[in-house]
Write an enzyme that holds these catalytic residues in place. Structure first.
Site, PDB file in Angstrom:
ATOM      1  N   ARG A 156       0.813  -1.218   0.000  1.00 38.95           N
ATOM      2  CA  ARG A 156       0.000   0.000   0.000  1.00 38.95           C
ATOM      3  C   ARG A 156       0.845   1.267   0.000  1.00 38.95           C
ATOM      4  NH1 ARG A 156      -2.898  -3.594   3.192  1.00 38.95           N
ATOM      5  NH2 ARG A 156      -2.057  -2.640   5.069  1.00 38.95           N
ATOM      6  N   GLU A 191       6.915 -10.027  15.876  1.00 37.65           N
ATOM      7  CA  GLU A 191       6.479 -10.556  17.172  1.00 37.65           C
ATOM      8  C   GLU A 191       6.688 -12.068  17.232  1.00 37.65           C
ATOM      9  OE1 GLU A 191       2.532 -10.462  20.041  1.00 37.65           O
ATOM     10  OE2 GLU A 191       2.527  -9.358  18.154  1.00 37.65           O
TER      11      GLU A 191
END
Length: 171
Positions: free
Chosen positions: A58, A95
């Protein structure tokens, strides 16, 4: 023009508990999209970029038209394996695991001023990795510019470049 009403939120996407901020509704409204590009141009122009770099995918939607508006080049920072020819990679921690960004080896000349663009700044992990990658190829990175920032996630504090955002969400 207030851009916030043109950004749709979608709960539980891509997984339960996540609120997704969707710019497709902004892109579909010509007046709002034009306003967003003009506002980004005002924010980015003072950094005097030679090149704008968009983060996969994007970020391409913001960087490419903005590069035309500002009269500078556009390059892509992509996920591993998406660019042809020789590339320079940079792996970074997520993560749960790692990811890798790449740029074509000849996309940026050493010393060029490259402003990084994306649609969204969240935790700053991908943006930080892209800044590191651009510096690895010799770019000077004066700023990151985004359409929206999830300020409550603290991504700005994890970056060592100024951040320009058009819309901030505090919760």
């Amino acid at each position: 023009m207030d851009l916030r009403p043109h950004i749709r939120t979608i709960p539980d996407f891509p997984k339960p508990g996540i609120l997704f901020y969707d710019i497709s509704t902004l892109l579909a409204h010509p007046g709002a999209w034009k306003s967003a590009m003009e506002k980004l141009a005002e924010r980015v122009r003072p950094y005097r970029p030679d090149v704008l770099a968009g983060i996969d995918s994007r970020g391409f939607l913001t960087a490419a038209p903005l590069a035309l508006l500002l009269g500078c080049g556009f390059v892509m920072v992509r996920k591993k394996g998406k660019l042809p020819g020789p590339t320079i990679p940079h792996s970074y921690a997520l993560e749960y695991g790692t990811d890798t960004l790449e740029i074509q080896a000849d996309a940026v000349e050493p010393g060029q001023r490259v402003v990084l663009l994306d649609d969204l700044l969240a935790t700053g992990g991908t943006a930080g990795a892209a800044v590191t990658l651009l510096r690895k190829v010799g770019a000077e990175v004066p700023a990151l510019a985004v359409v929206m920032e999830l300020a409550f996630l603290g991504g700005r504090a994890r970056l060592d470049v100024p951040v320009e955002s058009l819309v901030q969400y505090d919760s």
